[in-house]
Write a protein that holds these residues in place. Structure first.
Motif, PDB file in Angstrom:
ATOM      1  N   ASP A   1      -4.895   7.133 -23.288  1.00 39.98           N
ATOM      2  CA  ASP A   1      -4.102   8.181 -22.994  1.00 39.98           C
ATOM      3  C   ASP A   1      -3.248   7.741 -21.694  1.00 39.98           C
ATOM      4  N   TRP A   2      -3.828   7.186 -20.721  1.00 37.19           N
ATOM      5  CA  TRP A   2      -2.980   6.872 -19.687  1.00 37.19           C
ATOM      6  C   TRP A   2      -2.559   5.662 -19.549  1.00 37.19           C
ATOM      7  N   HIS A   3      -2.751   4.716 -20.181  1.00 35.24           N
ATOM      8  CA  HIS A   3      -2.181   3.320 -20.177  1.00 35.24           C
ATOM      9  C   HIS A   3      -0.997   3.001 -20.257  1.00 35.24           C
ATOM     10  N   GLY A   4      -0.250   3.620 -21.255  1.00 30.44           N
ATOM     11  CA  GLY A   4       1.289   3.339 -21.100  1.00 30.44           C
ATOM     12  C   GLY A   4       1.985   3.994 -20.180  1.00 30.44           C
ATOM     13  N   ARG A   5       1.668   5.082 -19.747  1.00 33.88           N
ATOM     14  CA  ARG A   5       2.137   5.874 -18.568  1.00 33.88           C
ATOM     15  C   ARG A   5       2.033   5.104 -17.224  1.00 33.88           C
ATOM     16  N   ILE A   6       0.934   4.571 -17.074  1.00 42.27           N
ATOM     17  CA  ILE A   6       0.678   3.908 -15.835  1.00 42.27           C
ATOM     18  C   ILE A   6       0.997   2.471 -15.663  1.00 42.27           C
ATOM     19  N   GLN A   7       1.337   1.701 -16.959  1.00 48.12           N
ATOM     20  CA  GLN A   7       1.990   0.642 -17.027  1.00 48.12           C
ATOM     21  C   GLN A   7       3.389   0.552 -16.851  1.00 48.12           C
ATOM     22  N   ALA A   8       3.987   1.753 -17.211  1.00 49.73           N
ATOM     23  CA  ALA A   8       5.357   1.867 -17.077  1.00 49.73           C
ATOM     24  C   ALA A   8       5.859   2.459 -15.734  1.00 49.73           C
TER      25      ALA A   8
ATOM     26  N   PRO B   1       0.527  -1.358  -0.106  1.00 48.52           N
ATOM     27  CA  PRO B   1       0.041   0.103  -0.002  1.00 48.52           C
ATOM     28  C   PRO B   1       0.728   1.377   0.136  1.00 48.52           C
ATOM     29  N   GLY B   2       1.957   1.185   0.822  1.00 55.74           N
ATOM     30  CA  GLY B   2       2.804   2.584   0.753  1.00 55.74           C
ATOM     31  C   GLY B   2       3.438   2.728  -0.652  1.00 55.74           C
ATOM     32  N   MET B   3       3.794   1.809  -1.251  1.00 54.94           N
ATOM     33  CA  MET B   3       4.602   1.855  -2.499  1.00 54.94           C
ATOM     34  C   MET B   3       3.537   2.192  -3.699  1.00 54.94           C
ATOM     35  N   LEU B   4       2.152   1.761  -3.424  1.00 55.79           N
ATOM     36  CA  LEU B   4       1.220   2.235  -4.383  1.00 55.79           C
ATOM     37  C   LEU B   4       0.892   3.701  -4.193  1.00 55.79           C
ATOM     38  N   GLU B   5       0.686   4.148  -3.109  1.00 50.93           N
ATOM     39  CA  GLU B   5       0.561   5.650  -2.491  1.00 50.93           C
ATOM     40  C   GLU B   5       1.401   6.449  -3.154  1.00 50.93           C
ATOM     41  N   ARG B   6       2.770   6.052  -3.176  1.00 49.97           N
ATOM     42  CA  ARG B   6       3.868   6.899  -3.756  1.00 49.97           C
ATOM     43  C   ARG B   6       3.893   6.813  -4.972  1.00 49.97           C
ATOM     44  N   ALA B   7       3.415   5.745  -5.696  1.00 46.84           N
ATOM     45  CA  ALA B   7       3.593   5.699  -7.189  1.00 46.84           C
ATOM     46  C   ALA B   7       2.217   6.503  -7.917  1.00 46.84           C
ATOM     47  N   VAL B   8       1.168   6.593  -7.094  1.00 46.24           N
ATOM     48  CA  VAL B   8      -0.042   7.299  -7.576  1.00 46.24           C
ATOM     49  C   VAL B   8       0.356   8.724  -7.285  1.00 46.24           C
ATOM     50  N   GLN B   9       1.049   9.292  -6.448  1.00 48.58           N
ATOM     51  CA  GLN B   9       1.294  10.652  -6.103  1.00 48.58           C
ATOM     52  C   GLN B   9       2.478  10.903  -7.350  1.00 48.58           C
ATOM     53  N   GLY B  10       3.409  10.276  -7.520  1.00 53.85           N
ATOM     54  CA  GLY B  10       4.145  10.408  -8.694  1.00 53.85           C
ATOM     55  C   GLY B  10       3.599  10.638  -9.882  1.00 53.85           C
ATOM     56  N   LEU B  11       2.191  10.381 -10.297  1.00 56.20           N
ATOM     57  CA  LEU B  11       1.627  10.591 -11.294  1.00 56.20           C
ATOM     58  C   LEU B  11       1.166  11.983 -11.638  1.00 56.20           C
ATOM     59  N   GLY B  12       1.018  12.589 -10.492  1.00 58.72           N
ATOM     60  CA  GLY B  12       0.650  14.127 -10.478  1.00 58.72           C
ATOM     61  C   GLY B  12      -0.841  13.987 -10.335  1.00 58.72           C
ATOM     62  N   PRO B  13      -1.535  15.091 -10.866  1.00 57.93           N
ATOM     63  CA  PRO B  13      -2.872  15.135 -10.890  1.00 57.93           C
ATOM     64  C   PRO B  13      -3.629  14.216 -11.820  1.00 57.93           C
ATOM     65  N   LEU B  14      -4.651  13.426 -11.416  1.00 56.15           N
ATOM     66  CA  LEU B  14      -5.439  12.674 -12.101  1.00 56.15           C
ATOM     67  C   LEU B  14      -6.682  12.958 -12.234  1.00 56.15           C
ATOM     68  N   PRO B  15      -7.461  12.490 -13.468  1.00 57.91           N
ATOM     69  CA  PRO B  15      -8.682  12.960 -13.767  1.00 57.91           C
ATOM     70  C   PRO B  15      -9.695  12.541 -12.530  1.00 57.91           C
TER      71      PRO B  15
END
Length: 156
Positions: free
Chosen positions: A113-120, A27-41
């Protein structure tokens, strides 16, 4: 899978794979990954995160008859993006934040539009982390393995 179920399509297999990675993520790693994406829709909750219990089933030796192993807690969530794309998540434990992040990412992964970035940036690092943790657990377990052997006595 039941024999009367339709065959799994490639798209369903890909979605199943990323949903597994999201559910098993730290969960902590997921939280950091989501924060690293910046603003989400923006998204709305179709089903707010809620925790409950589910029965875990197992097979003796991995191939025998199924039996009820026990219960575990899970948290589920369903969201919809502004464009109507729905995302769902079922995660082990009681982390409502983990479930909502996983549901939002599931929805975004269905968007070209988001798929590739979130995969990587999210899925691949989380999958590598999960594999590393699994290898570590296997290594620790292997240290406790006991080798049994029998000496054969010759005829006198």
């Amino acid at each position: 899978m039941h024999s009367d179920s339709p065959p799994e399509t490639a798209a369903v297999a890909r979605r199943r794979a990323w949903m597994r990675v999201l559910a098993l993520a730290d969960p902590g790693m997921l939280e950091r990954a989501v924060q690293g994406l910046g603003p989400l829709p923006a998204h709305s909750r179709l089903r707010a995160p809620e925790s409950g219990m589910t029965m875990v089933r197992a097979r003796s030796g991995g191939t025998g008859a199924q039996f009820n192993l026990g219960e575990m807690s899970i948290t589920r969530c369903a969201v919809a993006l502004e464009d109507g794309t729905m995302g769902v998540a079922y995660v082990p434990g009681r982390s409502q934040r983990h479930a909502e992040h996983a549901a939002v990412l599931d929805a975004l992964l269905q968007n070209g539009d988001w798929h590739g970035r979130i995969q990587a940036d999210v899925i691949e690092p989380l999958a590598r982390d999960h594999e590393a943790r699994a290898r570590h657990r296997a290594g620790v377990a292997a240290q406790t393995q006991v080798e049994f052997f029998t000496l054969v006595r010759g005829e006198d």
